[in-house]
Scaffold this active site. Sequence first.
Site, PDB file in Angstrom:
ATOM      1  N   PRO A 269      68.515  54.230 182.280  1.00 57.70           N
ATOM      2  CA  PRO A 269      67.769  55.397 181.803  1.00 57.70           C
ATOM      3  C   PRO A 269      67.403  55.351 180.320  1.00 57.70           C
ATOM      4  CG  PRO A 269      69.604  56.082 183.172  1.00 57.70           C
ATOM      5  CD  PRO A 269      69.736  54.602 183.014  1.00 57.70           C
ATOM      6  N   ASN A 270      66.207  55.781 180.041  1.00 56.17           N
ATOM      7  CA  ASN A 270      65.663  55.946 178.684  1.00 56.17           C
ATOM      8  C   ASN A 270      65.271  54.642 177.989  1.00 56.17           C
ATOM      9  OD1 ASN A 270      65.904  58.866 178.517  1.00 56.17           O
ATOM     10  ND2 ASN A 270      68.113  58.521 178.495  1.00 56.17           N
TER      11      ASN A 270
ATOM     12  N   ARG B  80      62.569  55.355 170.615  1.00 50.21           N
ATOM     13  CA  ARG B  80      63.912  55.926 170.420  1.00 50.21           C
ATOM     14  C   ARG B  80      64.386  55.553 169.018  1.00 50.21           C
ATOM     15  NH1 ARG B  80      67.985  54.467 175.225  1.00 50.21           N
ATOM     16  NH2 ARG B  80      69.067  56.319 174.505  1.00 50.21           N
TER      17      ARG B  80
ATOM     18  N   TYR C 108      68.287  51.025 168.071  1.00 50.49           N
ATOM     19  CA  TYR C 108      67.779  50.230 169.194  1.00 50.49           C
ATOM     20  C   TYR C 108      66.663  49.253 168.830  1.00 50.49           C
ATOM     21  CZ  TYR C 108      70.396  53.776 171.772  1.00 50.49           C
ATOM     22  OH  TYR C 108      71.390  54.598 172.244  1.00 50.49           O
TER      23      TYR C 108
ATOM     24  N   ASN D 216      71.645  46.442 181.406  1.00 46.53           N
ATOM     25  CA  ASN D 216      71.944  47.415 180.366  1.00 46.53           C
ATOM     26  C   ASN D 216      71.964  48.762 181.084  1.00 46.53           C
ATOM     27  OD1 ASN D 216      72.107  49.239 178.310  1.00 46.53           O
ATOM     28  ND2 ASN D 216      70.584  48.245 177.005  1.00 46.53           N
TER      29      ASN D 216
ATOM     30  N   ALA E 165      73.123  55.031 179.339  1.00 44.08           N
ATOM     31  CA  ALA E 165      74.184  56.053 179.357  1.00 44.08           C
ATOM     32  C   ALA E 165      75.036  55.977 180.629  1.00 44.08           C
ATOM     33  CB  ALA E 165      73.587  57.443 179.194  1.00 44.08           C
TER      34      ALA E 165
ATOM     35  N   HIS F 135      78.748  54.822 180.832  1.00 37.60           N
ATOM     36  CA  HIS F 135      79.911  55.627 180.515  1.00 37.60           C
ATOM     37  C   HIS F 135      80.398  56.515 181.662  1.00 37.60           C
ATOM     38  CE1 HIS F 135      78.650  54.030 176.719  1.00 37.60           C
ATOM     39  NE2 HIS F 135      77.510  54.701 176.774  1.00 37.60           N
TER      40      HIS F 135
ATOM     41  N   ASP G 256      79.992  50.770 191.610  1.00 35.35           N
ATOM     42  CA  ASP G 256      80.363  50.322 192.966  1.00 35.35           C
ATOM     43  C   ASP G 256      79.288  49.398 193.555  1.00 35.35           C
ATOM     44  OD1 ASP G 256      82.735  51.669 192.870  1.00 35.35           O
ATOM     45  OD2 ASP G 256      82.154  53.277 194.240  1.00 35.35           O
TER      46      ASP G 256
ATOM     47  N   GLU H 101      77.032  42.709 181.352  1.00 35.05           N
ATOM     48  CA  GLU H 101      76.643  44.021 180.822  1.00 35.05           C
ATOM     49  C   GLU H 101      76.185  43.826 179.377  1.00 35.05           C
ATOM     50  OE1 GLU H 101      79.919  46.805 180.871  1.00 35.05           O
ATOM     51  OE2 GLU H 101      78.964  48.030 179.319  1.00 35.05           O
TER      52      GLU H 101
ATOM     53  N   HIS I 120      74.300  45.609 175.751  1.00 35.23           N
ATOM     54  CA  HIS I 120      73.890  46.780 174.983  1.00 35.23           C
ATOM     55  C   HIS I 120      73.191  46.334 173.716  1.00 35.23           C
ATOM     56  CE1 HIS I 120      76.101  49.388 177.616  1.00 35.23           C
ATOM     57  NE2 HIS I 120      77.101  48.513 177.559  1.00 35.23           N
ATOM     58  N   LEU I 121      72.146  47.047 173.367  1.00 32.74           N
ATOM     59  CA  LEU I 121      71.442  46.763 172.117  1.00 32.74           C
ATOM     60  C   LEU I 121      72.310  47.169 170.927  1.00 32.74           C
ATOM     61  CD1 LEU I 121      68.147  48.291 173.444  1.00 32.74           C
ATOM     62  CD2 LEU I 121      68.353  45.902 172.746  1.00 32.74           C
ATOM     63  N   SER I 122      72.874  48.372 171.007  1.00 30.44           N
ATOM     64  CA  SER I 122      73.722  48.865 169.913  1.00 30.44           C
ATOM     65  C   SER I 122      75.179  48.509 170.209  1.00 30.44           C
ATOM     66  CB  SER I 122      73.569  50.389 169.784  1.00 30.44           C
ATOM     67  OG  SER I 122      74.086  51.033 170.942  1.00 30.44           O
TER      68      SER I 122
ATOM     69  N   ARG J 136      80.123  53.737 167.735  1.00 30.63           N
ATOM     70  CA  ARG J 136      79.362  54.982 167.808  1.00 30.63           C
ATOM     71  C   ARG J 136      80.298  56.113 168.242  1.00 30.63           C
ATOM     72  NH1 ARG J 136      73.968  53.868 171.011  1.00 30.63           N
ATOM     73  NH2 ARG J 136      73.579  55.982 170.211  1.00 30.63           N
TER      74      ARG J 136
ATOM     75  N   ARG K  85      81.156  56.865 173.952  1.00 29.91           N
ATOM     76  CA  ARG K  85      80.413  55.645 174.297  1.00 29.91           C
ATOM     77  C   ARG K  85      81.315  54.413 174.346  1.00 29.91           C
ATOM     78  NH1 ARG K  85      74.733  56.752 173.859  1.00 29.91           N
ATOM     79  NH2 ARG K  85      74.396  58.385 172.337  1.00 29.91           N
TER      80      ARG K  85
HETATM   81  C1  DQA Z   1      72.844  51.525 175.146  1.00 28.83           C
HETATM   82  C2  DQA Z   1      74.060  52.320 174.628  1.00 28.83           C
HETATM   83  C3  DQA Z   1      74.289  53.566 175.474  1.00 28.83           C
HETATM   84  O1  DQA Z   1      75.431  54.298 174.994  1.00 28.83           O
HETATM   85  C4  DQA Z   1      73.072  54.474 175.392  1.00 28.83           C
HETATM   86  O2  DQA Z   1      73.261  55.606 176.226  1.00 28.83           O
HETATM   87  C5  DQA Z   1      71.803  53.770 175.701  1.00 28.83           C
HETATM   88  C6  DQA Z   1      71.596  52.409 175.224  1.00 28.83           C
HETATM   89  C7  DQA Z   1      72.491  50.333 174.240  1.00 28.83           C
HETATM   90  O3  DQA Z   1      71.760  49.460 174.694  1.00 28.83           O
HETATM   91  O4  DQA Z   1      72.924  50.278 173.088  1.00 28.83           O
HETATM   92  O5  DQA Z   1      70.877  54.358 176.281  1.00 28.83           O
HETATM   93  O6  DQA Z   1      73.155  51.014 176.427  1.00 28.83           O
END
Ligand code: DQA
Length: 147
Positions: A9-10, A17, A22, A73, A76, A79, A86, A97, A99-101, A106, A110
């Site tokens: 998502p997002n 963003r 990011y 990735n 959210a 978490h 599953d 897995e 993550h950009l950040s 943070r 998270r």
């Molecule tokens: C994220 C980190 C997550 O906590 C956040 O909700 C994201 C992006 C990252 O790539 O850093 O949407 O997965």
Amino acid sequence: MKILVIHGPNLNMLGRRDVSLYGKETLEQINRELQRRAKELGAELTIFQSNSEGALIDFVQTHTSGADGIIINPAALTHYGYSLRDALEDAKLPVIEVHLSNIYAREEWRTRSVIAPVARGQISGLGKQSYLLALTALTQKEGNRKK
Ligand code: DQA
């Protein structure tokens, strides 16, 4: 080697963003770079993004057969996405897995990933390099084991 790349998502909003977290690149730009690197590594990518957990699960279920690994990735859903967790476990494929950040630098909420226990490994905080390194790892024997 066939690899699924899944964005949660997002992540369709990348570039708009918070760029300090990011980066400035859009998801399309990141995907293009992944495709370019995959070609060099002799891998074939199927890339998918959704803002809905159910759609992400449907994608995993319908694309598992014939795939050799998953880069995800979960955004959210990292978490709290137990259903996605599953589905990834049921896929029985090596999962990385990403993550950009840096999710450990943070907010406290998270710092917990419900996905990490079913992943082969996790790469967090390296921007788009998190994805590119995951791709390199999956195409090598060491990163390709399920656990
Ligand atoms: C994220 C980190 C997550 O906590 C956040 O909700 C994201 C992006 C990252 O790539 O850093 O949407 O997965």
